[in-house]
Design a protein around this motif. Structure first.
Motif: not given
Length: 75
Positions: A25-29, A38-44
């Motif tokens: 998805g999009d980053a936001f400030l 983000v996704i890391q090893n299938g984990k949101r």
């Protein structure tokens, strides 16, 4: 000290690579941070980069104490 959005994205890119995360998805400030789904090893997850001059920079210490019990978990 104000950090420009492109500086946040540069820093976030370093951590995305370091921790094996891909954007989801999009980053936001916010007033204190850059947040990026983000996704890391299938984990949101949510990557959070805090401004170095913000009081919230100490939040990780507090969250680590709670170890995910009643607060977000740190990875």
């Amino acid at each position: 000290l104000m950090i420009a959005q492109d500086q946040f994205h540069t820093t976030a890119g370093i951590y995305l690579q370091k921790w094996g995360c891909v954007p989801d998805g999009d980053a936001f400030l916010t007033h204190s941070s850059l947040l990026w789904p983000v996704i890391q090893n299938g984990k949101r997850l949510m990557l959070k980069i805090v401004r170095p001059d913000d009081d919230e920079r100490h939040a990780a210490e507090i969250l680590r104490h709670y170890n995910g019990e009643g607060a977000v978990a740190l990875i």
